[in-house]
Design a protein around this motif. Sequence first.
Motif, PDB file in Angstrom:
ATOM      1  N   UNK A 267      48.680  39.852  29.091  1.00 25.22           N
ATOM      2  CA  UNK A 267      47.245  39.870  29.913  1.00 25.22           C
ATOM      3  C   UNK A 267      46.438  40.478  29.170  1.00 25.22           C
ATOM      4  N   UNK A 268      45.588  40.004  28.649  1.00 25.93           N
ATOM      5  CA  UNK A 268      44.420  40.836  27.604  1.00 25.93           C
ATOM      6  C   UNK A 268      43.231  41.339  28.659  1.00 25.93           C
ATOM      7  N   UNK A 269      42.766  40.717  29.606  1.00 27.69           N
ATOM      8  CA  UNK A 269      41.830  41.124  30.419  1.00 27.69           C
ATOM      9  C   UNK A 269      41.884  40.415  31.778  1.00 27.69           C
ATOM     10  N   UNK A 270      41.443  41.302  32.999  1.00 25.77           N
ATOM     11  CA  UNK A 270      41.313  40.691  34.243  1.00 25.77           C
ATOM     12  C   UNK A 270      39.863  41.229  34.859  1.00 25.77           C
ATOM     13  N   UNK A 271      38.851  40.372  34.339  1.00 26.57           N
ATOM     14  CA  UNK A 271      37.626  40.673  34.883  1.00 26.57           C
ATOM     15  C   UNK A 271      37.089  40.490  35.895  1.00 26.57           C
ATOM     16  N   UNK A 272      37.989  40.617  37.043  1.00 29.68           N
ATOM     17  CA  UNK A 272      37.668  40.638  38.530  1.00 29.68           C
ATOM     18  C   UNK A 272      38.434  41.702  39.177  1.00 29.68           C
ATOM     19  N   UNK A 273      38.063  42.278  40.061  1.00 28.58           N
ATOM     20  CA  UNK A 273      38.691  43.386  41.054  1.00 28.58           C
ATOM     21  C   UNK A 273      39.057  42.806  42.634  1.00 28.58           C
ATOM     22  N   UNK A 274      39.680  43.393  43.325  1.00 30.06           N
ATOM     23  CA  UNK A 274      40.064  42.836  44.692  1.00 30.06           C
ATOM     24  C   UNK A 274      38.830  43.132  45.384  1.00 30.06           C
ATOM     25  N   UNK A 275      38.575  41.834  46.239  1.00 30.27           N
ATOM     26  CA  UNK A 275      37.250  41.741  46.898  1.00 30.27           C
ATOM     27  C   UNK A 275      36.070  40.850  46.303  1.00 30.27           C
ATOM     28  N   UNK A 276      36.219  40.524  44.833  1.00 28.36           N
ATOM     29  CA  UNK A 276      35.240  39.605  44.195  1.00 28.36           C
ATOM     30  C   UNK A 276      35.453  38.229  44.602  1.00 28.36           C
ATOM     31  N   UNK A 277      34.380  37.607  44.777  1.00 28.31           N
ATOM     32  CA  UNK A 277      34.413  36.285  45.320  1.00 28.31           C
ATOM     33  C   UNK A 277      34.545  35.480  43.871  1.00 28.31           C
ATOM     34  N   UNK A 278      35.389  34.452  43.915  1.00 22.52           N
ATOM     35  CA  UNK A 278      35.721  33.529  42.947  1.00 22.52           C
ATOM     36  C   UNK A 278      35.283  32.301  43.139  1.00 22.52           C
ATOM     37  N   UNK A 279      35.074  31.482  42.110  1.00 24.26           N
ATOM     38  CA  UNK A 279      34.449  29.971  42.361  1.00 24.26           C
ATOM     39  C   UNK A 279      35.657  29.119  41.395  1.00 24.26           C
ATOM     40  N   UNK A 280      36.011  27.827  42.237  1.00 25.82           N
ATOM     41  CA  UNK A 280      36.934  27.184  41.627  1.00 25.82           C
ATOM     42  C   UNK A 280      36.215  26.272  40.631  1.00 25.82           C
ATOM     43  N   UNK A 281      37.061  25.784  39.458  1.00 31.83           N
ATOM     44  CA  UNK A 281      36.582  25.107  38.297  1.00 31.83           C
ATOM     45  C   UNK A 281      36.385  23.515  38.881  1.00 31.83           C
ATOM     46  N   UNK A 282      35.162  22.929  38.564  1.00 25.81           N
ATOM     47  CA  UNK A 282      34.840  21.471  38.841  1.00 25.81           C
ATOM     48  C   UNK A 282      33.984  20.924  37.777  1.00 25.81           C
TER      49      UNK A 282
END
Length: 370
Positions: free
Chosen positions: A184-199
Amino acid sequence: MSKRAKIILIVIAVLFIAALIWFGKKNKSAVIEYETEKPFKTTIVKKTVATGIVTPLEEIEIKPQITGIIDKIMLLEGSKVKKGDLIATVRVVPNEQALISAQGRVNNIKINLNNAKVAYERNKKLFDKGVISRADFERFELTYNSSKQDLQNAQNDLLIIKKGSAGSGGAANTNIIAQISGTILEIPVKEGDQVIQSNNFNAGTTIASIADMSKMIFEGKVDESEVGKLIKGTDIDVSIGAIEGVKFPAKLNFIAPKGTEESGAVQFKIKADMSLDEKYFIRAGYSANADIVLEKKDSVLAIKEALLKFDKKTEEPYVEVKLADGTFEKRELKLGTSDGVNVEVLEGVTKDDEIKVWNKTSKDDKKNNN
């Protein structure tokens, strides 16, 4: 002899002695001893240096299948994972407007289904008694069955909005798993962040990037004046700034067909597969330089570039060769490959010629340059 005549003779003698001293110094300063060097056989390698970075050959970004909130992150950056390992989980947060709309659609279809059921049961009794034909009954049966299917579809849509899935696939959609084995090179989010699905309209939020660190490549750029001399498959040496004194062998496998302008010069991207040493851990993004051989000449006649002079009128290179009487003769040269220190000589001198080393400058030298 009068006193005045003696004084005149003394003055003349002093001037004569001074003139002799002056001419002696002038003649002495005009004599310049030049060292000489002979041409020699050597191997000349012309290289170029490409600057760039070390990057993984395979790197992917993990994106969610649904829109929601990061509920929990299981691993840290730098962790080694296998394909299928759980990285994080996403909690679905339904959109209120979509939820109300889906619930309303379910209720409307239930009403239609009840009406269709009543009509179906009434007409089935009539069909059983032979009052109506089979064709008339089948229309009511089709409407009833269609309403049941519409209700099932609407309920599934409602479940998807609520939980992210209509069935057992809910965990698959909310669980973020590794798609390849690697680091794992990078995890740019943290717990509680909102994420959007790919479309089709959004690339989606990257939750993690994973790469196989055992397969690294050098990615750099070369100038347009040198790209034409590069050949795919050429062996190159890669030096990494963070690891001093070590060169990693690599093989050139890509030369960009199109260049990009940078600071007024056109640069072309190149890539090369690196052979790694297990003793060193190579991190993605290390700055590096690649030594690329553009041309190599084995056992050619050469001289040091410091021996060259260039005619100011013709701009042709020349040297001065020592003759048997100790004087020097100007020889124009035809040059070949140069490595910046030594230069190949194609015509003009032989291996036995003694070439002047330009350690001093005389008036004759200035005349030759002019």
